[in-house]
Design a protein around this motif. Structure first.
Motif, PDB file in Angstrom:
ATOM      1  N   ALA A   1       1.056   4.071  -2.809  1.00 60.81           N
ATOM      2  CA  ALA A   1       0.806   5.490  -2.538  1.00 60.81           C
ATOM      3  C   ALA A   1       1.946   6.353  -3.051  1.00 60.81           C
ATOM      4  O   ALA A   1       1.720   7.421  -3.643  1.00 60.81           O
ATOM      5  CB  ALA A   1       0.620   5.697  -1.036  1.00 60.81           C
ATOM      6  N   LEU A   2       3.178   5.902  -2.827  1.00 62.88           N
ATOM      7  CA  LEU A   2       4.334   6.682  -3.291  1.00 62.88           C
ATOM      8  C   LEU A   2       4.346   6.813  -4.811  1.00 62.88           C
ATOM      9  O   LEU A   2       4.816   7.819  -5.351  1.00 62.88           O
ATOM     10  CB  LEU A   2       5.627   6.022  -2.810  1.00 62.88           C
ATOM     11  CG  LEU A   2       5.868   6.060  -1.291  1.00 62.88           C
ATOM     12  CD1 LEU A   2       7.127   5.290  -0.937  1.00 62.88           C
ATOM     13  CD2 LEU A   2       5.972   7.505  -0.799  1.00 62.88           C
ATOM     14  N   VAL A   3       3.835   5.814  -5.479  1.00 61.12           N
ATOM     15  CA  VAL A   3       3.784   5.882  -6.946  1.00 61.12           C
ATOM     16  C   VAL A   3       2.534   6.632  -7.407  1.00 61.12           C
ATOM     17  O   VAL A   3       2.575   7.422  -8.359  1.00 61.12           O
ATOM     18  CB  VAL A   3       3.807   4.456  -7.535  1.00 61.12           C
ATOM     19  CG1 VAL A   3       3.599   4.496  -9.049  1.00 61.12           C
ATOM     20  CG2 VAL A   3       5.126   3.773  -7.202  1.00 61.12           C
ATOM     21  N   ALA A   4       1.403   6.399  -6.713  1.00 64.38           N
ATOM     22  CA  ALA A   4       0.142   6.960  -7.184  1.00 64.38           C
ATOM     23  C   ALA A   4       0.039   8.462  -6.969  1.00 64.38           C
ATOM     24  O   ALA A   4      -0.541   9.172  -7.795  1.00 64.38           O
ATOM     25  CB  ALA A   4      -1.029   6.253  -6.475  1.00 64.38           C
TER      26      ALA A   4
ATOM     27  N   SER B   1      -7.421   8.601   0.655  1.00 65.93           N
ATOM     28  CA  SER B   1      -7.954   7.364   0.072  1.00 65.93           C
ATOM     29  C   SER B   1      -7.046   6.174   0.337  1.00 65.93           C
ATOM     30  O   SER B   1      -7.499   5.026   0.403  1.00 65.93           O
ATOM     31  CB  SER B   1      -8.151   7.552  -1.442  1.00 65.93           C
ATOM     32  OG  SER B   1      -6.899   7.806  -2.074  1.00 65.93           O
ATOM     33  N   VAL B   2      -5.736   6.424   0.516  1.00 67.83           N
ATOM     34  CA  VAL B   2      -4.787   5.335   0.784  1.00 67.83           C
ATOM     35  C   VAL B   2      -5.043   4.709   2.146  1.00 67.83           C
ATOM     36  O   VAL B   2      -4.824   3.514   2.350  1.00 67.83           O
ATOM     37  CB  VAL B   2      -3.338   5.848   0.660  1.00 67.83           C
ATOM     38  CG1 VAL B   2      -2.346   4.828   1.200  1.00 67.83           C
ATOM     39  CG2 VAL B   2      -3.025   6.163  -0.789  1.00 67.83           C
TER      40      VAL B   2
ATOM     41  N   ALA C   1      -7.749  -1.984   4.433  1.00 70.74           N
ATOM     42  CA  ALA C   1      -8.150  -3.195   3.715  1.00 70.74           C
ATOM     43  C   ALA C   1      -6.975  -4.152   3.561  1.00 70.74           C
ATOM     44  O   ALA C   1      -7.126  -5.371   3.665  1.00 70.74           O
ATOM     45  CB  ALA C   1      -8.716  -2.827   2.336  1.00 70.74           C
ATOM     46  N   GLY C   2      -5.773  -3.588   3.308  1.00 64.79           N
ATOM     47  CA  GLY C   2      -4.582  -4.427   3.198  1.00 64.79           C
ATOM     48  C   GLY C   2      -4.260  -5.151   4.493  1.00 64.79           C
ATOM     49  O   GLY C   2      -3.860  -6.316   4.491  1.00 64.79           O
TER      50      GLY C   2
ATOM     51  N   VAL D   1       0.833  -1.203   0.000  1.00 62.82           N
ATOM     52  CA  VAL D   1       0.000   0.000   0.000  1.00 62.82           C
ATOM     53  C   VAL D   1       0.869   1.255   0.000  1.00 62.82           C
ATOM     54  O   VAL D   1       0.596   2.225  -0.721  1.00 62.82           O
ATOM     55  CB  VAL D   1      -0.954  -0.016   1.210  1.00 62.82           C
ATOM     56  CG1 VAL D   1      -1.664   1.325   1.358  1.00 62.82           C
ATOM     57  CG2 VAL D   1      -1.971  -1.139   1.066  1.00 62.82           C
ATOM     58  N   ILE D   2       1.921   1.254   0.828  1.00 63.72           N
ATOM     59  CA  ILE D   2       2.796   2.426   0.894  1.00 63.72           C
ATOM     60  C   ILE D   2       3.486   2.663  -0.443  1.00 63.72           C
ATOM     61  O   ILE D   2       3.567   3.798  -0.938  1.00 63.72           O
ATOM     62  CB  ILE D   2       3.821   2.248   2.024  1.00 63.72           C
ATOM     63  CG1 ILE D   2       3.110   2.276   3.387  1.00 63.72           C
ATOM     64  CG2 ILE D   2       4.890   3.333   1.965  1.00 63.72           C
ATOM     65  CD1 ILE D   2       4.013   1.976   4.553  1.00 63.72           C
TER      66      ILE D   2
END
Length: 451
Positions: A28-31, A149-150, A156-157, A24-25
């Motif tokens: 997030a760093l990419v998104a 949103s992350v 969920a993760g 997830v992290i």
């Protein structure tokens, strides 16, 4: 909780949760940069498109029309600047943007307008010394919206990681738990335990290993029981003889004339017991790997010659016909002469027990490719092919031929095999050309020069 994470289940859950969080992290760093870049590209494209539309509409000289256009753009947070003769109609634009538009250039840039980071799109008006510039503040809070949103994805993760970890741990630990339970039953003496061979390949291999261990223990203990029975039988026979003669002497049944033969019989049986006990002690020390060995260069030709002299007297007129086959040159090997003589004597003792009178008994020496070879061959009953497979197992031939022909304790061949193995050699059983059994002992040549 600490004890839980020491288990494989706890560690599997921990690993899957950590993997989910890291995923997830990383996402997030990419998104976040991708989302910001996409948003900015879209805003700039819209701003450029609206600047072209504004230029067409602002060609209308009527102030009311221009004001309506400006109001519509402001509703979209777009500020409009009209530049005439190099001067904007209100302050805030960077000087370089004013200069570029006044010079007839198109502008699609990012800069500070009224102290705020903004997107800037400008283009000149055709046919007049003027231009129009549209600005829109850069989006703020976009990073926070993406990160917001992350957090849901992170939650969920975590839940998915816990569930996946529990399922994975159950899948992985089930074969281990079965193996542990089977091992506990084996330790408790239950040799019938077996594990079903199902699941992934690793679980199947683990089940096969436990099943093979259980089968090996069952076989080994069965052989051990049979061996103890045979040894007990061998011990009981001389003990019964000694006891019988001792009671006869004590009761006066044996007179003075029979005392000497009785004593000789008792001594012979005591010697037999002593040999049996010595063999047992040597075997136990060999299996414990603490038997002392004196490895030196040895001439097998001379060693077997001396053994032939000693056994010629044992064979006698009513025993086997002993012959010794020796090469004309020494055959030097590196071994313990006392232990090898013990092996040769044991093989001859076995042959003397079963070879009929007048049948051949051969001691031979020759040089092999990788070591010196000693052969003990006879014309006795020999072995079947099935016998050869178990010839050096403790008590195997004793159990097979007890009551059929003369047998020993079942220790001699096992002792010979272990002694030769400890000395770096090998021993094989086979069929002799004389019609009986043949034992071949190969010993290594010296590995260093003796000066």
């Amino acid at each position: 909780m600490r004890d839980f994470f020491r288990t494989l289940t706890g560690r599997a859950v921990l690993v899957t949760v950590a993997t989910s969080v890291v995923s997830v992290i990383v996402t997030a760093l990419v998104a976040v940069p991708v989302a910001i870049r996409s948003e900015n590209t879209q805003v700039r494209a819209e701003l450029v498109e609206k600047s072209a539309l504004a230029v067409e509409l602002l060609a209308d000289e009527r102030p009311a029309a221009r004001e309506r256009i400006a109001q519509r753009l402001r509703r979209d947070q777009i500020e409009i600047y009209l530049i005439r003769r190099g001067v904007p109609d209100h302050q805030g634009l960077p000087a370089r943007v004013v200069a570029q538009v006044s010079g007839g250039a198109l502008v699609d840039a990012r800069g500070r307008v009224d102290g705020r980071a903004s997107f800037i799109a400008g283009r000149p008006l055709s046919g007049v010394d003027a231009g129009v510039v549209l600005t829109r503040p850069a989006s703020t809070g976009l990073v926070l919206r993406v990160l917001g949103s992350v957090w849901w994805a992170l939650l969920a993760g975590l839940l998915g990681g816990i569930l996946a970890g529990a399922l994975l741990a159950r899948f992985v630990t089930r074969p281990i738990e079965l193996a542990a339970a089977a091992a506990g039953r084996l330790a408790g003496g239950d040799r019938s335990v077996r594990i079903a061979r199902r699941g992934p390949a690793e679980a199947v291999r683990l089940a096969e290993a436990v099943n093979q261990l259980a089968a090996a223990l069952q076989t080994s203990e069965g052989r051990e029981r049979d061996f103890l029975l045979s040894v007990s039988h061998e011990l009981r026979t001389p003990l019964a003889t000694i006891r019988g003669y001792a009671e006869a002497l004590a009761d006066g049944v044996v007179g003075a004339d029979g005392a000497q033969p009785a004593g000789a019989t008792m001594v012979a049986e005591a010697d037999r017991l002593d040999r049996l006990i010595s063999d047992l002690l040597v075997l136990s020390r060999l299996e414990a790997a603490d038997l002392p060995l004196d490895v030196v260069p040895v001439d097998l030709t001379e060693l077997v010659r001396e053994a032939g002299v000693a056994w010629s007297a044992r064979c006698g007129a009513d025993g086997p016909r002993l012959s010794v086959e020796l090469p004309g040159t020494p055959v030097t090997v590196e071994t313990d002469p006392g232990r090898i003589r013990q092996v040769v004597d044991g093989l001859c003792e076995n042959a003397l027990r079963v070879v009929p009178s007048g049948a051949p008994l051969v001691l031979a020496v020759h040089a092999g490719e990788s070591g010196g070879v000693v052969e003990v061959r006879d014309g006795g009953p020999g072995f079947t092919d099935d016998d050869l497979a178990v010839a050096f197992e403790r008590g195997a031939l004793n159990r097979r031929y007890r009551g059929i022909r003369k047998v020993g304790s079942g220790l001699g061949l096992a002792l010979a095999a272990r002694l030769v193995g400890r000395l770096g050699g090998r021993i094989e059983a086979g069929h002799a050309p004389e019609g009986g059994a043949m034992f071949t002992v190969e010993l290594p040549y010296p590995t260093r020069t003796i000066g």
